[in-house]
Motif scaffolding. Structure first.
Motif, PDB file in Angstrom:
ATOM      1  N   HIS A   1       0.803  -1.238  -0.100  1.00  0.00           N
ATOM      2  CA  HIS A   1       0.063  -0.117   0.009  1.00  0.00           C
ATOM      3  C   HIS A   1       0.935   1.290  -0.024  1.00  0.00           C
ATOM      4  CE1 HIS A   1      -3.306   2.932   0.890  1.00  0.00           C
ATOM      5  NE2 HIS A   1      -2.566   3.328   1.928  1.00  0.00           N
ATOM      6  N   LEU A   2       1.905   1.317   0.656  1.00  0.00           N
ATOM      7  CA  LEU A   2       2.791   2.267   0.799  1.00  0.00           C
ATOM      8  C   LEU A   2       3.635   2.452  -0.533  1.00  0.00           C
ATOM      9  CD1 LEU A   2       4.036   2.583   4.717  1.00  0.00           C
ATOM     10  CD2 LEU A   2       2.287   4.122   3.439  1.00  0.00           C
ATOM     11  N   GLY A   3       3.838   1.438  -1.058  1.00  0.00           N
ATOM     12  CA  GLY A   3       4.860   1.279  -2.268  1.00  0.00           C
ATOM     13  C   GLY A   3       6.174   1.177  -1.830  1.00  0.00           C
ATOM     14  N   ALA A   4       6.344   0.448  -0.545  1.00  0.00           N
ATOM     15  CA  ALA A   4       7.877   0.172  -0.043  1.00  0.00           C
ATOM     16  C   ALA A   4       8.354  -0.939  -0.829  1.00  0.00           C
ATOM     17  CB  ALA A   4       7.811  -0.235   1.419  1.00  0.00           C
TER      18      ALA A   4
ATOM     19  N   ALA B   1       5.956   9.945  -2.105  1.00  0.00           N
ATOM     20  CA  ALA B   1       4.877  10.615  -2.789  1.00  0.00           C
ATOM     21  C   ALA B   1       3.969  11.587  -1.808  1.00  0.00           C
ATOM     22  CB  ALA B   1       3.913   9.464  -3.235  1.00  0.00           C
ATOM     23  N   ASP B   2       3.074  12.410  -2.545  1.00  0.00           N
ATOM     24  CA  ASP B   2       2.340  13.265  -1.565  1.00  0.00           C
ATOM     25  C   ASP B   2       1.414  12.659  -0.416  1.00  0.00           C
ATOM     26  OD1 ASP B   2       3.080  15.688  -3.006  1.00  0.00           O
ATOM     27  OD2 ASP B   2       1.499  15.719  -4.374  1.00  0.00           O
ATOM     28  N   HIS B   3       1.149  11.404  -0.719  1.00  0.00           N
ATOM     29  CA  HIS B   3       0.053  10.900   0.430  1.00  0.00           C
ATOM     30  C   HIS B   3       1.146  10.602   1.536  1.00  0.00           C
ATOM     31  CE1 HIS B   3       1.209   7.473  -2.340  1.00  0.00           C
ATOM     32  NE2 HIS B   3       1.117   6.762  -1.254  1.00  0.00           N
ATOM     33  N   HIS B   4       2.461  10.357   1.477  1.00  0.00           N
ATOM     34  CA  HIS B   4       3.221  10.124   2.228  1.00  0.00           C
ATOM     35  C   HIS B   4       3.474  11.209   3.476  1.00  0.00           C
ATOM     36  CE1 HIS B   4       4.890   6.878  -0.291  1.00  0.00           C
ATOM     37  NE2 HIS B   4       4.312   6.216   0.385  1.00  0.00           N
ATOM     38  N   LYS B   5       3.278  12.571   3.071  1.00  0.00           N
ATOM     39  CA  LYS B   5       3.348  13.751   3.702  1.00  0.00           C
ATOM     40  C   LYS B   5       2.303  14.203   4.607  1.00  0.00           C
ATOM     41  CE  LYS B   5       6.300  15.068  -0.409  1.00  0.00           C
ATOM     42  NZ  LYS B   5       6.419  16.198  -1.445  1.00  0.00           N
ATOM     43  N   GLN B   6       3.007  15.071   5.547  1.00  0.00           N
ATOM     44  CA  GLN B   6       2.074  15.693   6.616  1.00  0.00           C
ATOM     45  C   GLN B   6       1.767  16.998   6.279  1.00  0.00           C
ATOM     46  OE1 GLN B   6       4.377  17.863   7.474  1.00  0.00           O
ATOM     47  NE2 GLN B   6       5.258  17.478   9.521  1.00  0.00           N
ATOM     48  N   GLN B   7       1.232  17.917   6.829  1.00  0.00           N
ATOM     49  CA  GLN B   7       0.953  19.401   6.521  1.00  0.00           C
ATOM     50  C   GLN B   7       2.041  20.356   6.252  1.00  0.00           C
ATOM     51  OE1 GLN B   7       0.662  17.981   9.470  1.00  0.00           O
ATOM     52  NE2 GLN B   7       1.040  19.556  10.954  1.00  0.00           N
ATOM     53  N   HIS B   8       3.229  20.024   6.728  1.00  0.00           N
ATOM     54  CA  HIS B   8       4.560  20.956   6.292  1.00  0.00           C
ATOM     55  C   HIS B   8       5.133  20.494   4.972  1.00  0.00           C
ATOM     56  CE1 HIS B   8       3.415  23.006  10.206  1.00  0.00           C
ATOM     57  NE2 HIS B   8       3.610  21.850  10.566  1.00  0.00           N
ATOM     58  N   GLY B   9       4.862  19.484   4.584  1.00  0.00           N
ATOM     59  CA  GLY B   9       5.343  18.889   3.552  1.00  0.00           C
ATOM     60  C   GLY B   9       6.478  17.912   3.594  1.00  0.00           C
ATOM     61  N   PHE B  10       6.639  17.381   4.900  1.00  0.00           N
ATOM     62  CA  PHE B  10       7.771  16.477   5.229  1.00  0.00           C
ATOM     63  C   PHE B  10       7.167  14.943   5.208  1.00  0.00           C
ATOM     64  CE2 PHE B  10       9.093  19.948   8.392  1.00  0.00           C
ATOM     65  CZ  PHE B  10       9.620  20.868   7.359  1.00  0.00           C
ATOM     66  N   VAL B  11       7.845  14.113   5.157  1.00  0.00           N
ATOM     67  CA  VAL B  11       7.304  12.652   5.226  1.00  0.00           C
ATOM     68  C   VAL B  11       6.727  12.547   6.756  1.00  0.00           C
ATOM     69  CG1 VAL B  11       7.657  10.206   5.068  1.00  0.00           C
ATOM     70  CG2 VAL B  11       8.752  11.671   3.399  1.00  0.00           C
ATOM     71  N   HIS B  12       5.547  11.971   6.812  1.00  0.00           N
ATOM     72  CA  HIS B  12       4.918  11.633   8.203  1.00  0.00           C
ATOM     73  C   HIS B  12       5.936  10.869   9.028  1.00  0.00           C
ATOM     74  CE1 HIS B  12       1.939  10.464  11.084  1.00  0.00           C
ATOM     75  NE2 HIS B  12       1.150  11.490  10.777  1.00  0.00           N
ATOM     76  N   GLY B  13       6.123  11.031  10.065  1.00  0.00           N
ATOM     77  CA  GLY B  13       6.645  10.291  11.205  1.00  0.00           C
ATOM     78  C   GLY B  13       6.285   9.061  11.250  1.00  0.00           C
ATOM     79  N   GLY B  14       4.845   8.509  10.870  1.00  0.00           N
ATOM     80  CA  GLY B  14       4.414   7.373  10.914  1.00  0.00           C
ATOM     81  C   GLY B  14       5.000   6.301   9.874  1.00  0.00           C
ATOM     82  N   VAL B  15       5.085   7.349   8.625  1.00  0.00           N
ATOM     83  CA  VAL B  15       5.857   6.701   7.678  1.00  0.00           C
ATOM     84  C   VAL B  15       7.280   6.159   7.833  1.00  0.00           C
ATOM     85  CG1 VAL B  15       6.298   6.778   4.992  1.00  0.00           C
ATOM     86  CG2 VAL B  15       4.144   7.571   5.947  1.00  0.00           C
ATOM     87  N   ILE B  16       8.021   7.039   8.342  1.00  0.00           N
ATOM     88  CA  ILE B  16       9.340   6.906   8.859  1.00  0.00           C
ATOM     89  C   ILE B  16       9.387   5.782   9.871  1.00  0.00           C
ATOM     90  CG2 ILE B  16      11.640   8.002  10.099  1.00  0.00           C
ATOM     91  CD1 ILE B  16      10.594  10.683   8.543  1.00  0.00           C
ATOM     92  N   SER B  17       8.683   5.822  10.786  1.00  0.00           N
ATOM     93  CA  SER B  17       8.549   4.733  11.842  1.00  0.00           C
ATOM     94  C   SER B  17       8.276   3.269  10.936  1.00  0.00           C
ATOM     95  CB  SER B  17       7.482   4.964  12.837  1.00  0.00           C
ATOM     96  OG  SER B  17       7.498   4.197  13.863  1.00  0.00           O
ATOM     97  N   TYR B  18       7.370   3.584  10.148  1.00  0.00           N
ATOM     98  CA  TYR B  18       7.076   1.990   9.601  1.00  0.00           C
ATOM     99  C   TYR B  18       8.555   1.486   8.855  1.00  0.00           C
ATOM    100  CZ  TYR B  18       6.725  -0.685   5.214  1.00  0.00           C
ATOM    101  OH  TYR B  18       7.124  -1.450   4.363  1.00  0.00           O
TER     102      TYR B  18
END
Length: 137
Positions: free
Chosen positions: A20-23, A40-57
């Motif tokens: 689902h994430l494309g990993a 991709a855009d759907h990996h990002k949070q409101q500031h344009g950075f990759v969401h911490g949950g994606v990095i944690s995954y």
């Protein structure tokens, strides 16, 4: 080793969330694993950075694969800690994990999550440590 790598790739492909994430499991060996994710855009949070949950995954899954490979089979994370150091920005992320200590049923692993810029520059954005246990008693 080819059988262990084939096993790891089969397990990775069976993970719906990873697909689902494309990993992508971009590398692995007897005690290490590398997972790559094109940002991709759907990996990002409101500031344009990759969401911490994606990095944690990425860190958690790379740690589990490194520990599982070191233990010689299927594995689960029993504990996990992450430090976010810099925002995840760029073209893709790479999680590189290695087993640093191994017993009969558990392995302690370290992971670096790297953000790669369009020009190839690598920036360390997170460090993680986890304990992985064999999934089979």
């Amino acid at each position: 080793m080819d059988d262990l790598e084939a096993f790891a790739r089969r397990i990775f492909q069976s993970q719906p969330f990873s697909r689902h994430l494309g990993a992508e499991l971009s590398g692995c060996g007897a005690d290490h694993a590398e997972i790559t994710l094109r940002i991709a855009d759907h990996h990002k949070q409101q500031h344009g950075f990759v969401h911490g949950g994606v990095i944690s995954y990425l860190a958690d899954n790379a740690i589990t694969f490194a520990g599982g490979l070191a233990l010689g089979g299927d594995a689960l994370t029993s504990e996990f800690k992450i430090n976010y150091l810099r925002p995840g920005v760029g073209s893709h992320l790479i999680a590189r994990a290695h087993a640093r200590g191994k017993g009969k049923r558990q392995a302690v692993c370290l992971c670096e999550v790297i953000a790669v810029a369009d020009d190839g520059t690598e920036t360390l954005c997170a460090l993680a440590q986890g304990t992985v246990v064999s999934a089979t008693p």
